[in-house]
Design an enzyme around this catalytic site. Structure first.
Site, PDB file in Angstrom:
ATOM      1  N   PRO A 142       0.798  -1.226   0.000  1.00  0.00           N
ATOM      2  CA  PRO A 142       0.000   0.000   0.000  1.00  0.00           C
ATOM      3  C   PRO A 142       0.833   1.280   0.000  1.00  0.00           C
ATOM      4  CG  PRO A 142      -0.194  -1.151   2.094  1.00  0.00           C
ATOM      5  CD  PRO A 142       0.507  -2.074   1.153  1.00  0.00           C
ATOM      6  N   ASN A 143       0.328   2.229  -0.765  1.00  0.00           N
ATOM      7  CA  ASN A 143       0.867   3.590  -0.867  1.00  0.00           C
ATOM      8  C   ASN A 143       2.133   3.697  -1.710  1.00  0.00           C
ATOM      9  OD1 ASN A 143      -1.158   4.902   0.787  1.00  0.00           O
ATOM     10  ND2 ASN A 143      -0.236   3.777   2.496  1.00  0.00           N
ATOM     11  N   ARG A 176       5.326  11.805  -3.477  1.00  0.00           N
ATOM     12  CA  ARG A 176       5.104  12.381  -2.146  1.00  0.00           C
ATOM     13  C   ARG A 176       6.267  11.967  -1.238  1.00  0.00           C
ATOM     14  NH1 ARG A 176       1.522  14.270  -4.540  1.00  0.00           N
ATOM     15  NH2 ARG A 176      -0.733  14.370  -4.193  1.00  0.00           N
ATOM     16  N   TYR A 185      11.399   8.749   0.875  1.00  0.00           N
ATOM     17  CA  TYR A 185      11.374   7.678  -0.127  1.00  0.00           C
ATOM     18  C   TYR A 185      12.067   8.032  -1.446  1.00  0.00           C
ATOM     19  CZ  TYR A 185       8.059   5.771   3.222  1.00  0.00           C
ATOM     20  OH  TYR A 185       7.484   5.294   4.365  1.00  0.00           O
ATOM     21  N   ASN A 205       8.228  -5.560  -1.215  1.00  0.00           N
ATOM     22  CA  ASN A 205       8.135  -4.477  -0.236  1.00  0.00           C
ATOM     23  C   ASN A 205       6.657  -4.416   0.162  1.00  0.00           C
ATOM     24  OD1 ASN A 205       7.957  -2.223   1.300  1.00  0.00           O
ATOM     25  ND2 ASN A 205       9.074  -0.882  -0.104  1.00  0.00           N
ATOM     26  N   ALA A 254       3.285  -1.052   4.781  1.00  0.00           N
ATOM     27  CA  ALA A 254       2.896  -1.136   6.194  1.00  0.00           C
ATOM     28  C   ALA A 254       2.421  -2.541   6.581  1.00  0.00           C
ATOM     29  CB  ALA A 254       1.802  -0.110   6.479  1.00  0.00           C
ATOM     30  N   GLU A 269      13.002  -9.449   1.065  1.00  0.00           N
ATOM     31  CA  GLU A 269      12.186  -8.347   1.598  1.00  0.00           C
ATOM     32  C   GLU A 269      12.973  -7.055   1.415  1.00  0.00           C
ATOM     33  OE1 GLU A 269      11.314  -9.086   5.713  1.00  0.00           O
ATOM     34  OE2 GLU A 269      10.581  -7.044   6.068  1.00  0.00           O
ATOM     35  N   HIS A 274      12.956  -2.826   1.927  1.00  0.00           N
ATOM     36  CA  HIS A 274      12.412  -1.565   2.431  1.00  0.00           C
ATOM     37  C   HIS A 274      13.289  -0.413   1.958  1.00  0.00           C
ATOM     38  CE1 HIS A 274       9.555  -3.682   4.792  1.00  0.00           C
ATOM     39  NE2 HIS A 274      10.522  -4.474   5.204  1.00  0.00           N
ATOM     40  N   ARG A 303      13.442   4.103  12.476  1.00  0.00           N
ATOM     41  CA  ARG A 303      12.150   4.790  12.537  1.00  0.00           C
ATOM     42  C   ARG A 303      11.358   4.332  13.775  1.00  0.00           C
ATOM     43  NH1 ARG A 303       9.502   4.738   6.668  1.00  0.00           N
ATOM     44  NH2 ARG A 303       8.261   6.363   7.680  1.00  0.00           N
TER      45      ARG A 303
HETATM   46  O1  CA2 Z   1      10.684   1.766   3.828  1.00  0.00           O
HETATM   47  C1  CA2 Z   1       9.832   1.107   3.216  1.00  0.00           C
HETATM   48  O2  CA2 Z   1       9.978   0.737   2.059  1.00  0.00           O
HETATM   49  C2  CA2 Z   1       8.487   0.814   3.903  1.00  0.00           C
HETATM   50  O3  CA2 Z   1       8.108  -0.511   3.528  1.00  0.00           O
HETATM   51  C3  CA2 Z   1       7.511   1.825   3.349  1.00  0.00           C
HETATM   52  C4  CA2 Z   1       6.137   1.744   4.000  1.00  0.00           C
HETATM   53  C5  CA2 Z   1       6.252   1.777   5.526  1.00  0.00           C
HETATM   54  O4  CA2 Z   1       4.975   1.601   6.114  1.00  0.00           O
HETATM   55  C6  CA2 Z   1       7.199   0.698   6.029  1.00  0.00           C
HETATM   56  O5  CA2 Z   1       7.302   0.807   7.435  1.00  0.00           O
HETATM   57  C7  CA2 Z   1       8.582   0.877   5.415  1.00  0.00           C
HETATM   58  C8  CA2 Z   1       5.273   2.937   3.548  1.00  0.00           C
HETATM   59  C9  CA2 Z   1       5.123   3.025   2.067  1.00  0.00           C
HETATM   60  C10 CA2 Z   1       4.552   4.360   1.733  1.00  0.00           C
HETATM   61  O6  CA2 Z   1       5.071   4.751   0.498  1.00  0.00           O
HETATM   62  C11 CA2 Z   1       4.980   6.065   0.144  1.00  0.00           C
HETATM   63  C12 CA2 Z   1       5.782   6.459  -0.893  1.00  0.00           C
HETATM   64  C13 CA2 Z   1       5.780   7.777  -1.275  1.00  0.00           C
HETATM   65  C14 CA2 Z   1       4.944   8.681  -0.634  1.00  0.00           C
HETATM   66  C15 CA2 Z   1       4.143   8.270   0.397  1.00  0.00           C
HETATM   67  C16 CA2 Z   1       4.146   6.942   0.789  1.00  0.00           C
END
Ligand code: CA2
Length: 148
Positions: free
Chosen positions: A12-13, A20, A25, A76, A79, A100, A102, A109
């Site tokens: 997700p996201n 964003r 990221y 990846n 969340a 995996e 990230h 974090r």
């Molecule tokens: O660091 C990572 O790749 C995470 O898997 C990213 C997840 C987070 O919940 C994990 O703890 C770590 C969040 C992905 C959200 O991705 C976005 C990318 C750009 C803008 C907003 C959100």
């Protein structure tokens, strides 16, 4: 070597990648990730297919599809990393290598990001290498599976 692609699965996201929160990221999009991974894989005679779903069940179904169609999974889970027993169960039913990935260093974090269900299945874990981590995972899959 395998004729099946490496599946690169995103939770997700991650469709917002490059659009964003670049301070966390970065500026690369998922299309950039797919291009970089495809280039690394091609050097070793492999292909990649990248998918993204904002739904837990969508990711589970992509993992089921990988059972038939993929030689390895780079995932990846976003969340869902920290919450999803369903994704762990699906990965446990996949027989090939699982990595995996990230983008951020989850250990630097919030503490709720320190635990990963997926790590109980993963053959390796990448965190904090930005989007380059995906290509590093792909490189590792290729050497594990004996690419040229
Ligand atoms: O660091 C990572 O790749 C995470 O898997 C990213 C997840 C987070 O919940 C994990 O703890 C770590 C969040 C992905 C959200 O991705 C976005 C990318 C750009 C803008 C907003 C959100």
């Amino acid at each position: 070597m395998s004729s099946k692609p490496i599946f690169i699965l995103n939770g997700p996201n991650l469709n917002l990648l490059g659009k964003r929160q670049p301070e966390i990221y970065g500026y690369d999009t998922l299309d950039d990730v797919e291009r970089n991974c495809a280039a690394v894989a091609a050097e070793k005679g492999f292909e990649v297919k990248l998918f993204q779903s904002n739904y837990e069940g969508g990711i589970v179904e992509l993992i089921h599809r990988a059972r038939e169609e993929a030689c390895a999974i780079v995932i990846n889970p976003g969340a869902y990393t920290h919450t999803s027993v369903a994704i762990l169960d699906a990965l446990n039913a996949f027989e090939g290598p699982v990595f995996e990935c990230h983008i951020s260093n989850v250990h630097k974090r919030e503490s709720f990001r320190h635990h990963s269900y997926v790590s109980l299945r993963a053959d390796g874990v990448m965190a904090g290498f930005g989007v380059e981590g995906y290509a590093l995972c792909v490189r590792r899959v290729c050497s594990l599976l004996g690419g040229k």
